[in-house]
Design a protein around this motif. Structure first.
Motif, PDB file in Angstrom:
ATOM      1  N   PRO A 104       0.795  -1.229   0.000  1.00  0.00           N
ATOM      2  CA  PRO A 104       0.000   0.000   0.000  1.00  0.00           C
ATOM      3  C   PRO A 104       0.829   1.280   0.000  1.00  0.00           C
ATOM      4  N   PHE A 105       1.911   1.309   0.783  1.00  0.00           N
ATOM      5  CA  PHE A 105       2.717   2.529   0.836  1.00  0.00           C
ATOM      6  C   PHE A 105       3.280   2.878  -0.540  1.00  0.00           C
ATOM      7  N   MET A 106       3.931   1.908  -1.184  1.00  0.00           N
ATOM      8  CA  MET A 106       4.525   2.175  -2.490  1.00  0.00           C
ATOM      9  C   MET A 106       3.455   2.404  -3.557  1.00  0.00           C
ATOM     10  N   TRP A 107       2.287   1.775  -3.412  1.00  0.00           N
ATOM     11  CA  TRP A 107       1.191   2.025  -4.351  1.00  0.00           C
ATOM     12  C   TRP A 107       0.830   3.507  -4.362  1.00  0.00           C
ATOM     13  N   PHE A 108       0.650   4.089  -3.173  1.00  0.00           N
ATOM     14  CA  PHE A 108       0.247   5.498  -3.120  1.00  0.00           C
ATOM     15  C   PHE A 108       1.403   6.429  -3.486  1.00  0.00           C
ATOM     16  N   VAL A 109       2.642   6.008  -3.213  1.00  0.00           N
ATOM     17  CA  VAL A 109       3.784   6.801  -3.682  1.00  0.00           C
ATOM     18  C   VAL A 109       3.802   6.853  -5.204  1.00  0.00           C
ATOM     19  N   MET A 110       3.625   5.700  -5.845  1.00  0.00           N
ATOM     20  CA  MET A 110       3.680   5.635  -7.302  1.00  0.00           C
ATOM     21  C   MET A 110       2.479   6.319  -7.951  1.00  0.00           C
ATOM     22  N   THR A 111       1.291   6.182  -7.362  1.00  0.00           N
ATOM     23  CA  THR A 111       0.124   6.854  -7.955  1.00  0.00           C
ATOM     24  C   THR A 111       0.203   8.365  -7.740  1.00  0.00           C
ATOM     25  N   ALA A 112       0.860   8.803  -6.665  1.00  0.00           N
ATOM     26  CA  ALA A 112       1.100  10.245  -6.498  1.00  0.00           C
ATOM     27  C   ALA A 112       2.050  10.745  -7.577  1.00  0.00           C
ATOM     28  N   LEU A 113       3.115   9.972  -7.852  1.00  0.00           N
ATOM     29  CA  LEU A 113       4.046  10.339  -8.916  1.00  0.00           C
ATOM     30  C   LEU A 113       3.355  10.329 -10.272  1.00  0.00           C
ATOM     31  N   PHE A 114       2.493   9.350 -10.496  1.00  0.00           N
ATOM     32  CA  PHE A 114       1.721   9.277 -11.740  1.00  0.00           C
ATOM     33  C   PHE A 114       0.853  10.529 -11.903  1.00  0.00           C
ATOM     34  N   ALA A 115       0.164  10.929 -10.832  1.00  0.00           N
ATOM     35  CA  ALA A 115      -0.667  12.132 -10.888  1.00  0.00           C
ATOM     36  C   ALA A 115       0.173  13.369 -11.178  1.00  0.00           C
ATOM     37  N   LEU A 116       1.383  13.408 -10.631  1.00  0.00           N
ATOM     38  CA  LEU A 116       2.278  14.551 -10.860  1.00  0.00           C
ATOM     39  C   LEU A 116       2.664  14.657 -12.336  1.00  0.00           C
ATOM     40  N   ILE A 117       2.956  13.512 -12.967  1.00  0.00           N
ATOM     41  CA  ILE A 117       3.313  13.528 -14.388  1.00  0.00           C
ATOM     42  C   ILE A 117       2.102  13.902 -15.238  1.00  0.00           C
ATOM     43  N   VAL A 118       0.924  13.381 -14.877  1.00  0.00           N
ATOM     44  CA  VAL A 118      -0.300  13.747 -15.606  1.00  0.00           C
ATOM     45  C   VAL A 118      -0.566  15.247 -15.469  1.00  0.00           C
ATOM     46  N   TRP A 119      -0.324  15.788 -14.289  1.00  0.00           N
ATOM     47  CA  TRP A 119      -0.480  17.230 -14.061  1.00  0.00           C
ATOM     48  C   TRP A 119       0.431  18.014 -15.012  1.00  0.00           C
ATOM     49  N   ALA A 120       1.698  17.593 -15.109  1.00  0.00           N
ATOM     50  CA  ALA A 120       2.632  18.247 -16.038  1.00  0.00           C
ATOM     51  C   ALA A 120       2.157  18.104 -17.484  1.00  0.00           C
ATOM     52  N   LEU A 121       1.559  16.961 -17.808  1.00  0.00           N
ATOM     53  CA  LEU A 121       1.024  16.759 -19.161  1.00  0.00           C
ATOM     54  C   LEU A 121      -0.097  17.748 -19.460  1.00  0.00           C
ATOM     55  N   PHE A 122      -0.992  17.959 -18.502  1.00  0.00           N
ATOM     56  CA  PHE A 122      -2.076  18.927 -18.706  1.00  0.00           C
ATOM     57  C   PHE A 122      -1.523  20.332 -18.888  1.00  0.00           C
ATOM     58  N   VAL A 123      -0.510  20.682 -18.105  1.00  0.00           N
ATOM     59  CA  VAL A 123       0.101  22.010 -18.244  1.00  0.00           C
ATOM     60  C   VAL A 123       0.705  22.162 -19.639  1.00  0.00           C
ATOM     61  N   HIS A 124       1.420  21.145 -20.086  1.00  0.00           N
ATOM     62  CA  HIS A 124       2.016  21.195 -21.426  1.00  0.00           C
ATOM     63  C   HIS A 124       0.942  21.297 -22.509  1.00  0.00           C
ATOM     64  N   ASP A 125      -0.128  20.510 -22.360  1.00  0.00           N
ATOM     65  CA  ASP A 125      -1.168  20.481 -23.386  1.00  0.00           C
ATOM     66  C   ASP A 125      -1.997  21.756 -23.443  1.00  0.00           C
TER      67      ASP A 125
END
Length: 234
Positions: A104-125
């Protein structure tokens, strides 16, 4: 702007096909990792990991749906390399998250990182949204890109930041209180909240796409008409 020789429509179609193929391939890779790791937790009798497998499927459905909408509304010639690089980075982090169904700990770490990259994608787009608004000045195109721009701002300023903060807070909570979240399975509360939130978001994305469908086809007709006018002699 029409390409030399009046081939802009052909180039647009080619780029859309490339984008759709890429989206399908990278989400297929992510699905492979999800299925393979879900099989492992099933054979190992780790029932507490199953909500994570279901949530992983929601993540794939959401990313594919949003990618499809972006492709149909934003993608034209020339090919956007950075945009596609973000897609590949998202698929990498997605796949890594799916290897942590029983952590669970690493799951939420990785999904937080995933959300961060998606956030950067929205900014770029957001830059691409502005470009499409400029080259789609017809009545239908203007309406479509006003809606797309509103959705872009909503995701960029509220939805994706909220998803990132939620996942980061869950990871911090598990790290700070392992006796509750891990030993007493309190993490199941967190994954249930994550799944519910993603399910609501998926419903919002689907409803938004249904509203965009007639505008997308009409806007592409405006593009074709503009290309025909550009090819016609003055």
């Amino acid at each position: 702007m029409t390409s030399p020789g009046g081939n802009r429509e052909e180039l647009d179609s080619m780029v859309v096909e490339i984008e759709l193929t890429l989206c399908s391939i990278i989400q297929g890779v992510a699905l492979y990792f999800l299925v393979d790791n879900a099989r492992l937790v099933l054979s190992g009798g780790q029932s507490a990991a199953w909500p994570y497998a279901g949530t992983g499927l929601l993540i794939i459905l959401l990313f594919w749906s949003r990618s499809l909408i972006h492709t149909l509304t934003l993608i034209r010639w020339p090919l956007e390399f950075v945009h596609n690089f973000f897609y590949i980075a998202c698929a990498l982090v997605e796949s890594l998250a799916f290897t942590r169904l029983a952590d669970p700990f690493m799951w939420f770490v990785m999904t937080a990182l995933f959300a961060l990259i998606v956030w950067a994608l929205f900014v770029h787009d957001s830059r691409i949204v502005k470009l499409r608004g400029k080259d789609s000045a017809g009545p239908v195109g203007s309406q479509l890109y006003a809606m797309v721009a509103r959705d872009q701002r909503l995701n960029m300023t509220i939805v994706i930041p909220a998803i990132f903060l939620f996942n980061a807070a869950c990871a911090i909570g598990i790290y700070a209180r392992p006796e509750f979240f891990l030993q007493r399975n309190g993490h199941l509360i967190l994954i249930a909240l994550q799944a519910i939130g993603l399910l609501v978001y998926l419903g919002h994305v689907i409803r938004g796409f249904i509203a965009l469908v007639p505008l997308i086809s009409a806007t592409r007709q405006e593009w074709r008409d503009a290309a025909e006018n550009a090819r016609s002699p003055s």
